[in-house]
Motif scaffolding. Structure first.
Motif, PDB file in Angstrom:
ATOM      1  N   TYR A  13       0.849  -1.196   0.000  1.00 60.94           N
ATOM      2  CA  TYR A  13       0.000   0.000   0.000  1.00 60.94           C
ATOM      3  C   TYR A  13       0.883   1.245   0.000  1.00 60.94           C
ATOM      4  N   ASN A  15       1.236   3.574   1.958  1.00 61.08           N
ATOM      5  CA  ASN A  15       1.877   3.897   3.247  1.00 61.08           C
ATOM      6  C   ASN A  15       3.004   2.928   3.589  1.00 61.08           C
ATOM      7  N   THR A  17       2.773  -0.448   3.869  1.00 58.90           N
ATOM      8  CA  THR A  17       2.342  -1.760   4.381  1.00 58.90           C
ATOM      9  C   THR A  17       2.417  -2.812   3.278  1.00 58.90           C
ATOM     10  N   ALA A  19       0.913  -5.886   2.366  1.00 59.99           N
ATOM     11  CA  ALA A  19      -0.235  -6.720   2.735  1.00 59.99           C
ATOM     12  C   ALA A  19      -0.111  -8.126   2.149  1.00 59.99           C
ATOM     13  N   GLU A  38      -5.979 -14.878  10.081  1.00 61.29           N
ATOM     14  CA  GLU A  38      -6.306 -13.898  11.122  1.00 61.29           C
ATOM     15  C   GLU A  38      -6.586 -12.540  10.483  1.00 61.29           C
ATOM     16  N   ASN A  39      -7.213 -11.662  11.240  1.00 61.45           N
ATOM     17  CA  ASN A  39      -7.376 -10.283  10.778  1.00 61.45           C
ATOM     18  C   ASN A  39      -6.002  -9.709  10.445  1.00 61.45           C
ATOM     19  N   GLY A  40      -5.915  -9.040   9.295  1.00 57.20           N
ATOM     20  CA  GLY A  40      -4.651  -8.448   8.880  1.00 57.20           C
ATOM     21  C   GLY A  40      -3.789  -9.371   8.036  1.00 57.20           C
ATOM     22  N   ALA A  41      -4.251 -10.608   7.783  1.00 54.87           N
ATOM     23  CA  ALA A  41      -3.441 -11.581   7.027  1.00 54.87           C
ATOM     24  C   ALA A  41      -3.314 -11.233   5.548  1.00 54.87           C
ATOM     25  N   GLY A  42      -4.281 -10.452   5.030  1.00 53.13           N
ATOM     26  CA  GLY A  42      -4.225 -10.081   3.615  1.00 53.13           C
ATOM     27  C   GLY A  42      -5.384 -10.614   2.783  1.00 53.13           C
ATOM     28  N   LYS A  43      -6.377 -11.225   3.426  1.00 50.09           N
ATOM     29  CA  LYS A  43      -7.502 -11.833   2.695  1.00 50.09           C
ATOM     30  C   LYS A  43      -8.275 -10.795   1.890  1.00 50.09           C
ATOM     31  N   SER A  44      -8.678  -9.709   2.576  1.00 49.96           N
ATOM     32  CA  SER A  44      -9.484  -8.691   1.867  1.00 49.96           C
ATOM     33  C   SER A  44      -8.686  -8.057   0.747  1.00 49.96           C
ATOM     34  N   THR A  45      -7.408  -7.834   0.992  1.00 58.50           N
ATOM     35  CA  THR A  45      -6.564  -7.228  -0.043  1.00 58.50           C
ATOM     36  C   THR A  45      -6.542  -8.116  -1.287  1.00 58.50           C
TER      37      THR A  45
HETATM   38  P1  ADP Z   1      -7.605  -9.322   6.264  1.00 56.80           P
HETATM   39  O1  ADP Z   1      -8.682  -9.176   5.247  1.00 56.80           O
HETATM   40  O2  ADP Z   1      -6.978 -10.677   6.274  1.00 56.80           O
HETATM   41  O3  ADP Z   1      -8.028  -8.869   7.620  1.00 56.80           O
HETATM   42  P2  ADP Z   1      -6.392  -7.034   4.933  1.00 56.80           P
HETATM   43  O4  ADP Z   1      -6.154  -7.407   3.527  1.00 56.80           O
HETATM   44  O5  ADP Z   1      -7.587  -6.212   5.262  1.00 56.80           O
HETATM   45  O6  ADP Z   1      -6.400  -8.363   5.822  1.00 56.80           O
HETATM   46  O7  ADP Z   1      -5.113  -6.298   5.528  1.00 56.80           O
HETATM   47  C1  ADP Z   1      -3.780  -6.770   5.331  1.00 56.80           C
HETATM   48  C2  ADP Z   1      -2.821  -5.722   5.832  1.00 56.80           C
HETATM   49  O8  ADP Z   1      -2.888  -4.584   4.987  1.00 56.80           O
HETATM   50  C3  ADP Z   1      -3.116  -5.231   7.229  1.00 56.80           C
HETATM   51  O9  ADP Z   1      -1.871  -4.928   7.852  1.00 56.80           O
HETATM   52  C4  ADP Z   1      -3.911  -3.973   6.986  1.00 56.80           C
HETATM   53  O10 ADP Z   1      -3.766  -3.070   8.051  1.00 56.80           O
HETATM   54  C5  ADP Z   1      -3.247  -3.439   5.733  1.00 56.80           C
HETATM   55  N1  ADP Z   1      -4.150  -2.618   4.902  1.00 56.80           N
HETATM   56  C6  ADP Z   1      -5.368  -2.959   4.434  1.00 56.80           C
HETATM   57  N2  ADP Z   1      -5.880  -1.975   3.683  1.00 56.80           N
HETATM   58  C7  ADP Z   1      -4.950  -0.983   3.680  1.00 56.80           C
HETATM   59  C8  ADP Z   1      -4.883   0.309   3.081  1.00 56.80           C
HETATM   60  N3  ADP Z   1      -5.877   0.778   2.309  1.00 56.80           N
HETATM   61  N4  ADP Z   1      -3.766   1.054   3.305  1.00 56.80           N
HETATM   62  C9  ADP Z   1      -2.758   0.580   4.070  1.00 56.80           C
HETATM   63  N5  ADP Z   1      -2.754  -0.625   4.647  1.00 56.80           N
HETATM   64  C10 ADP Z   1      -3.832  -1.405   4.458  1.00 56.80           C
END
Ligand code: ADP
Ligand code: ADP
Length: 231
Positions: A13, A15, A17, A19, A38-45
């Motif tokens: 990202y 910033n 990160t 992901a 777990e939350n933060g693993a990268g699934k949504s990304t």
């Molecule tokens: P999950 O869906 O498994 O909870 P995410 O894909 O939401 O995981 O997040 C993976 C990592 O990327 C986390 O550290 C999250 O904080 C970071 N992250 C998600 N979206 C953004 C964003 N738009 N900008 C910066 N970091 C992000």
């Protein structure tokens, strides 16, 4: 040949990160494939990349073996990829049928042919065995019923792959059982299902295959029968 192949997908990202750090795995057509972690693993990304809401910063997505560029949700739709969001996108003051027709024709504005909409909903509901009252106002529906409408809306386009992002987060246990039965029905209708969950336990009952992410890396990828209780 898999319907979808992720090859060394990474995402940094703006910033900084990271992901996703080079994730590779395949999704077979006609399966229910869970993505856990777990939350933060990268699934949504990963799902946002597949749905065209985020761009990968490295790697390749293949659909039917061909490398593709999924630059927007519109592009994803053209590949038959649809998503049921964690936060629903229905307009509460409109009916079920109006919402579904709007989802299908996003550029048409709010003028909806009610008769056509009703017929379309009835046909979809019958095809996928998802009963819904086309004339009900969304505002009056339970969360589980609204989710069903979201699923119908997603299916109203030409869908091959349906992504559900943490769909059980808003459901009671009996509603979760019902959702799982519906998803098995969709699989029988030939739809490939990608199911995102942070609960490995719940996907045991549902998925054919589970891919696990941990801190942006692949930590597991196995057919459900092969997963040991140690995980
Ligand atoms: P999950 O869906 O498994 O909870 P995410 O894909 O939401 O995981 O997040 C993976 C990592 O990327 C986390 O550290 C999250 O904080 C970071 N992250 C998600 N979206 C953004 C964003 N738009 N900008 C910066 N970091 C992000
Ligand atoms: P999360 O996974 O963080 O709970 P969602 O996956 O529902 O949330 O949405 C993530 C982000 O993508 C949100 O900022 C939302 O505004 C945006 N978004 C959701 N659906 C769409 C869409 N169809 N088109 C464009 N942006 C969307």
């Amino acid at each position: 040949e898999p319907i979808i192949r992720f090859e060394a997908i990474s995402k940094r990202y703006p910033n900084g990160t990271e992901a996703l750090k080079g994730v590779s795995f395949s999704i077979e057509a006609g399966t229910i494939h869970a993505i856990c972690g777990e939350n933060g693993a990268g699934k949504s990304t990963l799902m946002k990349i597949l749905f065209g809401l985020e761009r990968a910063t490295g790697g390749t997505i293949r659909i039917d073996g061909q490398p593709v560029d999924i630059s927007s949700p519109r592009a994803a739709a053209s590949f038959g990829i649809s998503m049921v969001h964690q936060h629903f996108s229905l307009l509460p003051s409109l009916t079920v049928a109006e919402n579904i027709l709007l989802g299908q024709e996003p550029r048409r504005g709010l003028l909806v042919d009610r008769k056509a909409a009703r017929e379309r909903v009835a046909a979809l509901a019958a095809r996928y065995n998802l009963e819904a009252d086309p004339d009900a106002r969304v505002a009056g529906l339970s969360v589980a019923a609204q989710q069903k409408v979201e699923i119908l809306k997603a299916l109203s386009r030409d869908v091959r792959v349906l992504i559900l992002d943490e769909p059980t987060a808003v459901l009671t246990p009996p509603e979760t059982d019902e959702l799982f039965r519906r998803l098995h029905g969709l699989r029988r209708a030939g739809i490939t299902i990608l199911f995102i969950s942070h609960k490995l336990g719940e996907v045991r009952a549902l998925a054919d295959r589970v891919t696990t992410l941990r801190a942006g890396l692949l930590s597991g990828d196995a057919a459900m029968g092969d997963i040991s209780d140690a995980e």
